[in-house]
Design a protein around this motif. Structure first.
Motif, PDB file in Angstrom:
ATOM      1  N   VAL A  14      51.897  38.995  38.917  1.00  0.00           N
ATOM      2  CA  VAL A  14      51.537  38.038  37.875  1.00  0.00           C
ATOM      3  C   VAL A  14      51.131  38.818  36.632  1.00  0.00           C
ATOM      4  CG1 VAL A  14      50.002  36.152  37.223  1.00  0.00           C
ATOM      5  CG2 VAL A  14      50.745  36.411  39.607  1.00  0.00           C
ATOM      6  N   PRO A  15      51.876  38.701  35.529  1.00  0.00           N
ATOM      7  CA  PRO A  15      51.514  39.402  34.298  1.00  0.00           C
ATOM      8  C   PRO A  15      50.476  38.623  33.501  1.00  0.00           C
ATOM      9  CG  PRO A  15      53.608  38.296  34.015  1.00  0.00           C
ATOM     10  CD  PRO A  15      53.170  38.005  35.413  1.00  0.00           C
ATOM     11  N   VAL A  16      49.381  39.280  33.102  1.00  0.00           N
ATOM     12  CA  VAL A  16      48.322  38.633  32.316  1.00  0.00           C
ATOM     13  C   VAL A  16      47.756  39.630  31.319  1.00  0.00           C
ATOM     14  CG1 VAL A  16      47.618  37.006  34.133  1.00  0.00           C
ATOM     15  CG2 VAL A  16      46.550  39.266  34.000  1.00  0.00           C
ATOM     16  N   ASP A  17      47.012  39.126  30.332  1.00  0.00           N
ATOM     17  CA  ASP A  17      46.229  39.958  29.424  1.00  0.00           C
ATOM     18  C   ASP A  17      44.767  39.852  29.844  1.00  0.00           C
ATOM     19  OD1 ASP A  17      48.464  40.639  27.992  1.00  0.00           O
ATOM     20  OD2 ASP A  17      48.174  39.086  26.452  1.00  0.00           O
ATOM     21  N   CYS A  18      44.099  40.991  29.976  1.00  0.00           N
ATOM     22  CA  CYS A  18      42.699  40.995  30.395  1.00  0.00           C
ATOM     23  C   CYS A  18      41.854  40.215  29.391  1.00  0.00           C
ATOM     24  CB  CYS A  18      42.189  42.428  30.506  1.00  0.00           C
ATOM     25  SG  CYS A  18      40.409  42.538  30.831  1.00  0.00           S
ATOM     26  N   PRO A  19      41.006  39.298  29.833  1.00  0.00           N
ATOM     27  CA  PRO A  19      40.178  38.512  28.903  1.00  0.00           C
ATOM     28  C   PRO A  19      39.194  39.371  28.112  1.00  0.00           C
ATOM     29  CG  PRO A  19      40.217  37.506  31.085  1.00  0.00           C
ATOM     30  CD  PRO A  19      40.828  38.854  31.229  1.00  0.00           C
ATOM     31  N   GLU A  20      38.833  40.561  28.653  1.00  0.00           N
ATOM     32  CA  GLU A  20      37.842  41.409  27.990  1.00  0.00           C
ATOM     33  C   GLU A  20      38.483  42.371  26.987  1.00  0.00           C
ATOM     34  OE1 GLU A  20      34.560  41.256  28.218  1.00  0.00           O
ATOM     35  OE2 GLU A  20      34.726  39.509  29.534  1.00  0.00           O
ATOM     36  N   CYS A  21      39.438  43.198  27.461  1.00  0.00           N
ATOM     37  CA  CYS A  21      40.007  44.228  26.588  1.00  0.00           C
ATOM     38  C   CYS A  21      41.405  43.888  26.084  1.00  0.00           C
ATOM     39  CB  CYS A  21      40.031  45.570  27.315  1.00  0.00           C
ATOM     40  SG  CYS A  21      41.160  45.614  28.737  1.00  0.00           S
ATOM     41  N   ALA A  22      41.954  42.784  26.510  1.00  0.00           N
ATOM     42  CA  ALA A  22      43.260  42.299  26.055  1.00  0.00           C
ATOM     43  C   ALA A  22      44.422  43.219  26.435  1.00  0.00           C
ATOM     44  CB  ALA A  22      43.265  42.071  24.553  1.00  0.00           C
ATOM     45  N   SER A  23      44.182  44.168  27.317  1.00  0.00           N
ATOM     46  CA  SER A  23      45.279  45.052  27.725  1.00  0.00           C
ATOM     47  C   SER A  23      46.196  44.317  28.695  1.00  0.00           C
ATOM     48  CB  SER A  23      44.720  46.313  28.391  1.00  0.00           C
ATOM     49  OG  SER A  23      44.008  45.967  29.559  1.00  0.00           O
ATOM     50  N   THR A  36      37.356  32.504  46.400  1.00  0.00           N
ATOM     51  CA  THR A  36      37.983  32.603  45.086  1.00  0.00           C
ATOM     52  C   THR A  36      38.662  33.955  44.919  1.00  0.00           C
ATOM     53  OG1 THR A  36      36.283  31.161  44.160  1.00  0.00           O
ATOM     54  CG2 THR A  36      37.581  32.447  42.603  1.00  0.00           C
ATOM     55  N   LEU A  37      39.853  33.960  44.368  1.00  0.00           N
ATOM     56  CA  LEU A  37      40.574  35.210  44.118  1.00  0.00           C
ATOM     57  C   LEU A  37      40.199  35.733  42.738  1.00  0.00           C
ATOM     58  CD1 LEU A  37      42.710  37.253  45.080  1.00  0.00           C
ATOM     59  CD2 LEU A  37      44.439  35.817  43.982  1.00  0.00           C
ATOM     60  N   ARG A  38      39.662  36.978  42.692  1.00  0.00           N
ATOM     61  CA  ARG A  38      39.305  37.603  41.428  1.00  0.00           C
ATOM     62  C   ARG A  38      40.121  38.877  41.244  1.00  0.00           C
ATOM     63  NH1 ARG A  38      33.195  38.539  40.511  1.00  0.00           N
ATOM     64  NH2 ARG A  38      33.288  39.454  42.605  1.00  0.00           N
ATOM     65  N   VAL A  39      40.317  39.249  39.980  1.00  0.00           N
ATOM     66  CA  VAL A  39      41.156  40.388  39.627  1.00  0.00           C
ATOM     67  C   VAL A  39      40.321  41.388  38.837  1.00  0.00           C
ATOM     68  CG1 VAL A  39      43.295  41.116  38.497  1.00  0.00           C
ATOM     69  CG2 VAL A  39      43.133  38.812  39.501  1.00  0.00           C
ATOM     70  N   ARG A  40      40.493  42.690  39.115  1.00  0.00           N
ATOM     71  CA  ARG A  40      39.804  43.733  38.364  1.00  0.00           C
ATOM     72  C   ARG A  40      40.784  44.385  37.399  1.00  0.00           C
ATOM     73  NH1 ARG A  40      38.166  46.721  42.219  1.00  0.00           N
ATOM     74  NH2 ARG A  40      35.985  46.080  42.327  1.00  0.00           N
ATOM     75  N   CYS A  41      40.417  44.434  36.149  1.00  0.00           N
ATOM     76  CA  CYS A  41      41.262  45.059  35.131  1.00  0.00           C
ATOM     77  C   CYS A  41      41.379  46.557  35.409  1.00  0.00           C
ATOM     78  CB  CYS A  41      40.676  44.810  33.748  1.00  0.00           C
ATOM     79  SG  CYS A  41      41.551  45.689  32.414  1.00  0.00           S
ATOM     80  N   SER A  42      42.568  47.093  35.316  1.00  0.00           N
ATOM     81  CA  SER A  42      42.771  48.511  35.582  1.00  0.00           C
ATOM     82  C   SER A  42      42.283  49.384  34.434  1.00  0.00           C
ATOM     83  CB  SER A  42      44.257  48.789  35.825  1.00  0.00           C
ATOM     84  OG  SER A  42      45.019  48.503  34.666  1.00  0.00           O
ATOM     85  N   ALA A  43      42.074  48.774  33.246  1.00  0.00           N
ATOM     86  CA  ALA A  43      41.645  49.544  32.072  1.00  0.00           C
ATOM     87  C   ALA A  43      40.131  49.528  31.906  1.00  0.00           C
ATOM     88  CB  ALA A  43      42.325  48.999  30.815  1.00  0.00           C
TER      89      ALA A  43
END
Length: 458
Positions: A14-23, A36-43
Motif C-alpha cells: 500500500v503506497p502512502v505518504d507519512c502524515p508526519e514527514c510526508a515521505s 488495530t493495524l498501525r504502520v511505522r514510517c521508515s524515515a
C-alpha cells in the motif's frame, strides 16, 4: 560488468505518504493481525494507523490489488477462520490448553516490558500475547474465535464482522422461553454448518478435469466423511431434543393426569386448561409467540384426537392420521412455494443490479427480498417445530412404561392444552402472520396504515 539489486517477495503493498514527514512509503498488510493495524514510517519512525494517511502521489497508476481478506464461511475448531492469535503465541490450531499456557508463560517472560526497555514495541507485543492467551485459554471464547475470527482486525474491517446464525434465529423465533416446548430451532445451526462446510471446502484440493475444476478424489472422500459426521450429529441432537421435550411435556400434562379421574373430568379439565391459557398469554409476547403457540396447539390437538380416536375405534384413528399427513404435506408445499418466490425475488434483484436500475428501485427490491426471506425462514421453522412436536407427542402417547388409562389421560390433557394455545390471539401489534421482524420502508408504511385505522375508530 553488471549491477545487482536485491529482489523482495511479491506482495500487496500500500503506497502512502507519512502524515508526519510526508515521505513516500509503502507497506504490506498482513493476512491476519490483532486489533488495530498501525504502520511505522521508515524515515521518521512515526506511527500512523492503517489507511489513516493519504495515498502517495508517487503511487503507480495501477495500484496493487487489495490485501486478501479473511476467508469466507465460518471456521471450525479444526480449521479456524483466523489464525492471528495462534500465530502470536506460535501455536497450531490443534494446540491443547496446556500447550497454550506453556506458550504464554514462555513469551510473557521473554517479552515483558521490564526486560526489554530498549524495545519501543515491547509493551505492544506483551499486550498482544496477553489478549491472545485470554481468548484461547477460555474454551467458549476460543470456539467463537475459531468460527468467526476477531470482531476487529484479522485482516478485515468492521464490515466483515459476522453474527452467529444460531443466536440470531434462536431469538427470532420464540427465544429461550419457548425452549421447554419446542427446544432449539435448528435453522441457525444448519446455516452455520453450511458456512463451515464452505470454509472447509476452500481448503480442499481442486483438480482440472476436461478443463473444468473439480474436487480431487481425496477431497471428495473428505467431503463425504464430513457429511456423514454431520448427519450422525443431527440424528443424535434430534433424538436428545425429542427425549427432553417428551420429559417436559409429561411433566406439564401430569397436572391433569395426576388429579383427573377420567379423560373428561369436569372439575380438573377446565382448571388445567386455564393454567395452560395463562402460560400461553405470557408466552405470546415473545417474537412470533402467537404463531408458535398456534402451531404447537394445532399439533397437540391433532395428535390427541388421533390417539383417542384409535383407542375407541381403529378406523377413526386412521382417518385422523390421513388428515394429519395431508396437513403436513400442505405445509411442505407452502414452504417450497415460499422458497421459490424468494428465489424469484433474488433473480430480479440480480438482474436489476446488472441492468443499472435507479438506487430507489434497487432499494425496494432489496427490501422485498428481505421480507420474503424472513417469511421463508419462518415457514421453514414452523415446519420443523411441528415435525418435532409430532414426534414428541407420539413418544409421550406410546410410552410402554405407563398404563393404557394413563396414556388416555395424557391424550385428553394434550387436547386441552392444544385448545388453550389455539385460543390465544395477538394483542395490539396487529396480525402476527403479516408481521415481519425487520424494519423496512414497506413495513413502516404498514405500521403507519394500521395506526391510522385505529385512530379513525369504528
Amino acid at each position: 560488468m553488471s549491477t545487482i539489486v536485491d529482489a523482495r517477495p511479491r506482495g500487496n503493498y500500500v503506497p502512502v505518504d507519512c502524515p508526519e514527514c510526508a515521505s513516500p512509503q509503502e507497506y504490506q498488510i498482513p493476512p491476519t493481525y490483532i486489533g488495530t493495524l498501525r504502520v511505522r514510517c521508515s524515515a521518521c519512525k512515526a506511527m500512523f494507523a492503517h489507511d489513516a494517511a493519504r495515498r502517495s502521489n508517487n503511487a503507480s497508476p495501477n495500484p496493487p490489488p487489495k490485501a486478501s481478506k479473511r476467508r469466507g464461511g465460518i471456521g471450525t475448531d479444526a480449521n479456524p477462520i483466523d489464525m492471528a492469535y495462534y500465530d502470536v503465541l506460535g501455536l497450531e490450531a490443534s494446540a491443547t490448553s496446556e500447550q497454550i499456557k506453556k506458550a504464554y508463560r514462555r513469551l510473557a517472560i521473554k517479552l515483558h516490558p521490564d526486560k526489554n526497555r530498549d524495545d519501543p514495541d515491547a509493551e505492544e507485543k506483551f499486550k498482544q500475547i496477553s489478549v491472545a492467551y485470554q481468548i484461547l485459554s477460555d474454551p467458549k471464547t476460543r470456539k467463537s474465535y475459531n468460527e468467526f475470527g476477531q470482531k476487529n482486525g484479522g485482516g478485515g474491517g468492521a464490515e466483515e464482522t459476522q453474527i452467529d446464525p444460531e443466536e440470531v434465529f434462536g431469538q427470532m423465533f420464540g427465544g429461550t422461553r419457548f425452549e421447554d416446548l419446542i427446544g432449539t430451532i435448528s435453522i441457525g445451526k444448519d446455516m452455520k454448518d453450511v458456512f463451515q462446510q464452505q470454509h472447509e471446502e476452500e481448503a480442499d484440493d481442486i483438480v482440472m478435469v476436461n478443463g473444468k475444476p473439480q474436487l480431487s478424489p481425496e477431497a471428495q472422500a473428505r467431503r463425504a466423511e464430513r457429511e456423514r459426521i454431520q448427519n450422525e450429529e443431527k440424528a443424535r441432537e434430534r433424538a436428545e431434543r425429542v427425549d427432553k421435550l417428551s420429559a417436559n411435556l409429561v411433566r406439564k400434562l401430569s397436572i391433569f393426569t395426576e388429579a383427573a379421574k377420567s379423560p373428561d373430568d369436569p372439575l380438573v379439565g377446565p382448571s388445567f386448561k386455564e393454567i395452560c391459557r395463562l402460560e400461553a398469554e405470557d408466552l405470546k409476547e415473545e417474537s412470533y409467540g402467537v404463531d408458535l403457540l398456534h402451531s404447537i396447539g394445532y399439533t397437540y390437538k391433532s395428535r390427541s384426537a388421533q390417539y383417542l380416536a384409535s383407542a375407541q375405534f381403529a378406523p377413526l384413528g386412521w382417518f385422523h392420521g390421513a388428515k394429519n399427513t395431508f396437513n403436513a404435506v400442505s405445509e411442505a408445499v407452502s414452504t417450497v412455494r415460499s422458497a421459490l418466490e424468494l428465489k424469484s425475488v433474488f433473480e430480479k434483484l440480480q438482474a436489476a443490479e446488472q441492468s443499472g436500475v435507479s438506487p430507489e428501485e434497487l432499494r425496494k427490491l432489496e427490501e422485498q427480498a428481505a421480507e420474503q426471506g424472513v417469511r421463508t425462514l419462518w415457514k421453514g421453522a414452523k415446519m420443523e417445530v411441528e415435525s418435532v412436536i409430532r414426534e414428541t407427542c407420539d413418544k409421550v402417547l406410546s410410552d410402554p412404561t405407563v398404563s393404557r388409562e394413563k396414556r388416555e389421560l395424557r391424550g385428553a390433557a394434550m387436547g386441552l392444552m392444544g385448545d388453550a394455545f389455539i385460543s390465544i390471539r395477538a394483542g395490539d401489534s396487529g396480525p402476527s402472520d403479516e408481521y415481519v421482524r425487520i424494519e423496512t420502508a414497506a413495513s413502516k408504511q404498514r405500521d403507519a396504515a394500521r395506526a391510522g385505522e385505529k385512530a379513525k375508530g369504528p
